[in-house]
Design a protein around this motif. Structure first.
Motif, PDB file in Angstrom:
ATOM      1  N   ALA A  95       0.902  -0.917  -0.127  1.00 43.35           N
ATOM      2  CA  ALA A  95       0.025  -0.034  -0.086  1.00 43.35           C
ATOM      3  C   ALA A  95       0.935   1.213   0.096  1.00 43.35           C
ATOM      4  CB  ALA A  95      -0.950  -0.048   1.119  1.00 43.35           C
ATOM      5  N   VAL A  96       0.149   2.360  -0.469  1.00 40.07           N
ATOM      6  CA  VAL A  96       0.853   3.716  -0.065  1.00 40.07           C
ATOM      7  C   VAL A  96       0.104   4.256   0.825  1.00 40.07           C
ATOM      8  CG1 VAL A  96       1.214   6.025  -1.250  1.00 40.07           C
ATOM      9  CG2 VAL A  96       1.753   3.866  -2.414  1.00 40.07           C
ATOM     10  N   VAL A  97       0.618   4.818   2.067  1.00 40.21           N
ATOM     11  CA  VAL A  97      -0.113   5.352   3.121  1.00 40.21           C
ATOM     12  C   VAL A  97       0.308   6.630   3.334  1.00 40.21           C
ATOM     13  CG1 VAL A  97      -0.666   5.194   5.570  1.00 40.21           C
ATOM     14  CG2 VAL A  97      -0.248   3.274   4.236  1.00 40.21           C
ATOM     15  N   SER A  98      -0.429   7.845   3.310  1.00 37.60           N
ATOM     16  CA  SER A  98      -0.321   9.285   3.442  1.00 37.60           C
ATOM     17  C   SER A  98      -0.731   9.709   4.645  1.00 37.60           C
ATOM     18  CB  SER A  98      -0.654   9.946   2.239  1.00 37.60           C
ATOM     19  OG  SER A  98      -0.138   9.151   1.037  1.00 37.60           O
ATOM     20  N   CYS A  99      -0.225  10.908   5.092  1.00 41.29           N
ATOM     21  CA  CYS A  99      -0.729  11.578   6.221  1.00 41.29           C
ATOM     22  C   CYS A  99      -0.037  12.993   5.945  1.00 41.29           C
ATOM     23  CB  CYS A  99      -0.431  11.089   7.540  1.00 41.29           C
ATOM     24  SG  CYS A  99      -0.903  12.121   8.942  1.00 41.29           S
ATOM     25  N   GLY A 100      -0.865  14.002   5.616  1.00 43.54           N
ATOM     26  CA  GLY A 100      -0.200  15.394   5.239  1.00 43.54           C
ATOM     27  C   GLY A 100       0.641  14.890   4.018  1.00 43.54           C
TER      28      GLY A 100
ATOM     29  N   VAL B 102     -16.395   2.494  -5.657  1.00 48.15           N
ATOM     30  CA  VAL B 102     -15.442   1.284  -5.216  1.00 48.15           C
ATOM     31  C   VAL B 102     -13.956   1.802  -5.461  1.00 48.15           C
ATOM     32  CG1 VAL B 102     -14.991  -1.030  -5.943  1.00 48.15           C
ATOM     33  CG2 VAL B 102     -17.300  -0.070  -6.090  1.00 48.15           C
ATOM     34  N   ALA B 103     -13.503   2.201  -6.611  1.00 45.12           N
ATOM     35  CA  ALA B 103     -12.144   2.767  -6.710  1.00 45.12           C
ATOM     36  C   ALA B 103     -11.520   3.484  -5.877  1.00 45.12           C
ATOM     37  CB  ALA B 103     -11.987   3.408  -8.082  1.00 45.12           C
ATOM     38  N   ALA B 104     -12.696   4.450  -5.234  1.00 44.73           N
ATOM     39  CA  ALA B 104     -12.077   5.293  -4.240  1.00 44.73           C
ATOM     40  C   ALA B 104     -11.656   4.493  -2.887  1.00 44.73           C
ATOM     41  CB  ALA B 104     -12.971   6.484  -4.033  1.00 44.73           C
ATOM     42  N   ALA B 105     -12.617   3.654  -2.577  1.00 41.42           N
ATOM     43  CA  ALA B 105     -12.572   2.813  -1.281  1.00 41.42           C
ATOM     44  C   ALA B 105     -11.412   2.036  -1.434  1.00 41.42           C
ATOM     45  CB  ALA B 105     -13.723   1.977  -1.502  1.00 41.42           C
ATOM     46  N   VAL B 106     -10.850   1.899  -2.732  1.00 40.33           N
ATOM     47  CA  VAL B 106      -9.715   1.054  -2.618  1.00 40.33           C
ATOM     48  C   VAL B 106      -8.412   1.950  -2.735  1.00 40.33           C
ATOM     49  CG1 VAL B 106      -8.085  -0.501  -4.248  1.00 40.33           C
ATOM     50  CG2 VAL B 106     -10.741  -1.005  -4.131  1.00 40.33           C
ATOM     51  N   GLN B 107      -8.404   3.028  -3.462  1.00 36.72           N
ATOM     52  CA  GLN B 107      -7.171   3.926  -3.571  1.00 36.72           C
ATOM     53  C   GLN B 107      -7.090   5.184  -2.954  1.00 36.72           C
ATOM     54  OE1 GLN B 107      -6.894   3.289  -8.205  1.00 36.72           O
ATOM     55  NE2 GLN B 107      -4.901   2.520  -7.358  1.00 36.72           N
TER      56      GLN B 107
ATOM     57  N   LEU C 280     -10.079  -9.141   1.906  1.00 40.98           N
ATOM     58  CA  LEU C 280     -10.380  -7.593   1.992  1.00 40.98           C
ATOM     59  C   LEU C 280     -11.081  -7.171   0.580  1.00 40.98           C
ATOM     60  CD1 LEU C 280      -9.087  -4.929   2.851  1.00 40.98           C
ATOM     61  CD2 LEU C 280      -6.994  -5.118   1.155  1.00 40.98           C
ATOM     62  N   ALA C 281     -11.376  -8.012  -0.350  1.00 43.32           N
ATOM     63  CA  ALA C 281     -11.846  -7.502  -1.527  1.00 43.32           C
ATOM     64  C   ALA C 281     -13.368  -7.735  -1.247  1.00 43.32           C
ATOM     65  CB  ALA C 281     -11.840  -8.565  -2.637  1.00 43.32           C
ATOM     66  N   SER C 282     -13.700  -8.982  -0.429  1.00 36.29           N
ATOM     67  CA  SER C 282     -15.007  -9.030   0.071  1.00 36.29           C
ATOM     68  C   SER C 282     -15.665  -7.969   0.859  1.00 36.29           C
ATOM     69  CB  SER C 282     -15.085 -10.410   0.711  1.00 36.29           C
ATOM     70  OG  SER C 282     -15.051 -11.475  -0.172  1.00 36.29           O
ATOM     71  N   VAL C 283     -14.847  -7.538   2.087  1.00 34.86           N
ATOM     72  CA  VAL C 283     -14.919  -6.421   2.927  1.00 34.86           C
ATOM     73  C   VAL C 283     -15.216  -5.015   2.072  1.00 34.86           C
ATOM     74  CG1 VAL C 283     -14.281  -5.083   4.825  1.00 34.86           C
ATOM     75  CG2 VAL C 283     -14.112  -7.508   4.949  1.00 34.86           C
ATOM     76  N   VAL C 284     -14.347  -4.573   1.288  1.00 35.13           N
ATOM     77  CA  VAL C 284     -14.661  -3.485   0.455  1.00 35.13           C
ATOM     78  C   VAL C 284     -15.745  -3.458  -0.322  1.00 35.13           C
ATOM     79  CG1 VAL C 284     -13.540  -2.193  -1.273  1.00 35.13           C
ATOM     80  CG2 VAL C 284     -12.058  -3.205   0.448  1.00 35.13           C
ATOM     81  N   ALA C 285     -15.907  -4.605  -0.955  1.00 36.99           N
ATOM     82  CA  ALA C 285     -17.172  -4.562  -1.828  1.00 36.99           C
ATOM     83  C   ALA C 285     -18.532  -4.466  -0.820  1.00 36.99           C
ATOM     84  CB  ALA C 285     -17.284  -6.176  -2.762  1.00 36.99           C
ATOM     85  N   GLY C 286     -18.390  -5.063   0.296  1.00 40.25           N
ATOM     86  CA  GLY C 286     -19.499  -5.245   1.195  1.00 40.25           C
ATOM     87  C   GLY C 286     -19.792  -3.811   1.550  1.00 40.25           C
ATOM     88  N   GLY C 287     -18.648  -2.983   1.868  1.00 38.14           N
ATOM     89  CA  GLY C 287     -18.790  -1.644   2.424  1.00 38.14           C
ATOM     90  C   GLY C 287     -19.512  -0.793   1.651  1.00 38.14           C
TER      91      GLY C 287
ATOM     92  N   VAL D 290      -4.674   8.725   4.711  1.00 44.49           N
ATOM     93  CA  VAL D 290      -5.233   8.010   3.293  1.00 44.49           C
ATOM     94  C   VAL D 290      -4.417   6.992   2.683  1.00 44.49           C
ATOM     95  CG1 VAL D 290      -5.906   8.909   1.046  1.00 44.49           C
ATOM     96  CG2 VAL D 290      -5.806  10.423   2.919  1.00 44.49           C
ATOM     97  N   ILE D 291      -5.225   5.886   2.141  1.00 43.66           N
ATOM     98  CA  ILE D 291      -4.534   4.507   1.967  1.00 43.66           C
ATOM     99  C   ILE D 291      -4.813   4.238   0.573  1.00 43.66           C
ATOM    100  CG2 ILE D 291      -4.303   2.095   2.497  1.00 43.66           C
ATOM    101  CD1 ILE D 291      -4.843   2.886   5.448  1.00 43.66           C
ATOM    102  N   ASP D 292      -3.911   3.832  -0.234  1.00 46.77           N
ATOM    103  CA  ASP D 292      -4.259   3.429  -1.565  1.00 46.77           C
ATOM    104  C   ASP D 292      -3.475   1.704  -1.632  1.00 46.77           C
ATOM    105  OD1 ASP D 292      -3.733   2.431  -4.332  1.00 46.77           O
ATOM    106  OD2 ASP D 292      -2.766   3.717  -5.046  1.00 46.77           O
ATOM    107  N   MET D 293      -4.723   1.012  -1.858  1.00 49.53           N
ATOM    108  CA  MET D 293      -4.319  -0.509  -1.492  1.00 49.53           C
ATOM    109  C   MET D 293      -3.965  -1.213  -2.722  1.00 49.53           C
ATOM    110  SD  MET D 293      -6.943  -1.741   1.597  1.00 49.53           S
ATOM    111  CE  MET D 293      -8.344  -1.010   0.967  1.00 49.53           C
ATOM    112  N   ALA D 294      -3.908  -0.365  -3.684  1.00 53.43           N
ATOM    113  CA  ALA D 294      -3.594  -0.822  -5.283  1.00 53.43           C
ATOM    114  C   ALA D 294      -2.633   0.086  -5.787  1.00 53.43           C
ATOM    115  CB  ALA D 294      -4.854  -1.536  -6.195  1.00 53.43           C
ATOM    116  N   PRO D 295      -1.639   0.529  -5.390  1.00 54.82           N
ATOM    117  CA  PRO D 295      -0.796   1.528  -6.122  1.00 54.82           C
ATOM    118  C   PRO D 295      -0.257   0.883  -7.387  1.00 54.82           C
ATOM    119  CG  PRO D 295       0.573   0.214  -4.148  1.00 54.82           C
ATOM    120  CD  PRO D 295      -1.129  -0.150  -4.125  1.00 54.82           C
ATOM    121  N   GLY D 296      -0.166   1.849  -8.281  1.00 57.23           N
ATOM    122  CA  GLY D 296       0.201   1.484  -9.609  1.00 57.23           C
ATOM    123  C   GLY D 296      -0.951   1.105 -10.562  1.00 57.23           C
ATOM    124  N   ILE D 297      -1.989   0.756  -9.868  1.00 55.92           N
ATOM    125  CA  ILE D 297      -3.102   0.297 -10.700  1.00 55.92           C
ATOM    126  C   ILE D 297      -4.391   1.402 -10.889  1.00 55.92           C
ATOM    127  CG2 ILE D 297      -4.738  -1.577 -10.992  1.00 55.92           C
ATOM    128  CD1 ILE D 297      -2.928  -3.462  -9.324  1.00 55.92           C
TER     129      ILE D 297
END
Length: 400
Positions: free
Chosen positions: A222-227, A323-328, A298-305, A261-268
């Protein structure tokens, strides 16, 4: 290593409080300059944090260590010590003892064998320098007189012309660490930058924890950001919240009330990929589609959310964007951290404005030094905090 058995009121040139990485480094350097050195350590064994580090193999430095890898109220403070004793200097010392090492990732260097090799090396450096080590010492008072410092302990009183405080911070209290060094600093009028746990897992509040309870143990790059801070490393879901290298790194920058802020599919380009899947596999369910980018749970939880219809064919562009925002672009507000219990280091500490950047000596109290984690200099994950210990220890050892 000479171990003092009977305390006498002999005045040593240098007394060092703490036989951790910085303290042992300082003792070896000072002793090899011909100084008489006494190291006092409250634990029964020296170098305990070294021993447990890096899964027992000690991530002893980083090839890419530079001032940019350190946090402080004065980011420039660390430059002099880091340039005076570099990662390459420490590597040369390690190699001179025949200790085999390897680079794991991102410049992180580990022993091929055991972290005990680093401890033994430092102790041998102290032995060659005739530095004395006294373990299991409880210090009750420190004072300064005309001829130097007095340290009162349960094993007698010791005198030194210089006093080096290398007691670390309160991180990992089971190792015996505490805020003792801060109390000494305050006693002598030095300011303290408020300490806080760093390189520490983040926790969720109860509702969020319930939502992600089935994900404990799931890891994702992942790519994790804060400020403005941003780290691209692995992220791990835990029973309490989030951990993994990316989270430990960002914890040094995160403050209560802030989002990360978390991007769980960086580069995609997840949105483009989902639109393509909708076109080519319209009957596919969203959880199945996301499992192409994320671990299945994780895919199931994101889709359910996100919710939405059953089939990709029925997702509008807007829902796919969500959906894309929830992932990235997952915005999440942690409840807190796991605290000093699991923090690898301590942020904050003795204010660098009161110290010489070249020698780590107090500007207002001649002969008093602060080195290592007790100082307001904190490194990133990956061997940087050990490098600060070696560099600051060497700086004080050349001066005290």
């Amino acid at each position: 290593m000479t171990e003092a058995r009977h305390p006498h009121l002999i005045v040593h040139d240098v007394i060092i409080l703490g036989a951790g990485a910085a303290g042992l480094m300082c003792a070896g350097v000072a002793g090899q300059r011909g100084r008489s050195v006494l190291v006092l350590e409250q634990a029964r064994h020296p170098g305990e944090k070294i021993r447990i580090s890096g899964g027992g193999r000690c991530n002893f430095t980083n090839l890419h260590a530079s001032p940019a890898n350190f946090l402080s109220d004065n980011p420039r403070f660390c430059r002099s010590a880091l340039s005076g004793y570099t990662q390459h200097d420490f590597i040369a010392l390690v190699e001179s003892y025949g200790i085999a090492w390897h680079e794991k990732t991102r410049g992180q260097l580990f022993c091929d064998g055991s972290s005990r090799q680093i401890i033994d090396m430092l102790l041998e450096e102290c032995r060659k320098a005739h530095a004395q080590l006294r373990l299991g010492v409880r210090i009750s008072a420190v004072s300064k007189g005309e001829d130097g410092f007095a340290v009162v302990t349960d094993q007698g009183e010791f005198r030194g012309r210089s006093l080096v405080v290398a007691t670390g911070g309160p991180s990992i209290p089971k190792m015996g660490s505490s805020g003792f060094g801060y109390r000494i600093a305050e006693q002598f009028g030095l300011a303290i930058v408020t300490p806080r746990p760093a390189l520490v897992p983040l926790t969720f509040e109860a509702a969020l924890l319930a939502h992600f309870k089935d994900l404990a143990g799931v890891s994702v790059d992942a790519v994790v950001s804060c400020g403005k801070a941003r780290f691209d490393e692995a992220l791990l879901f835990t029973h309490r919240g989030l951990s993994g290298p990316a989270i430990l790194q960002i914890s040094s920058y995160w403050r209560e009330g802030q989002d990360i802020v978390i991007d769980m599919a960086p580069g995609i380009d997840v949105l483009a990929a989902l639109k393509e899947l909708r076109r080519d596999h319209p009957k596919q369910e969203m959880a199945t589609a996301l499992s192409g980018f994320l671990p299945r749970r994780l895919a199931s939880v994101v889709a359910g959310g996100v919710g939405g219809p059953d089939r990709l064919a029925d997702f509008s562009d807007k829902l796919l964007t969500d959906v894309a925002a929830a992932v990235q672009r997952w915005h999440i507000r942690p409840a807190g951290t796991e605290g000093y219990r699991t923090a690898e280091v301590t942020l904050g500490g003795v204010d660098t404005s009161g110290l010489s950047s070249k020698t780590l000596e107090s500007r207002s109290v001649p002969g008093l030094y602060f080195i290592g984690e007790v100082v307001d200099v904190t490194g990133h994950l990956g061997g940087f905090n050990f490098q600060w210990a070696w560099s600051s220890g060497a700086a004080a050892g050349r001066s005290a």
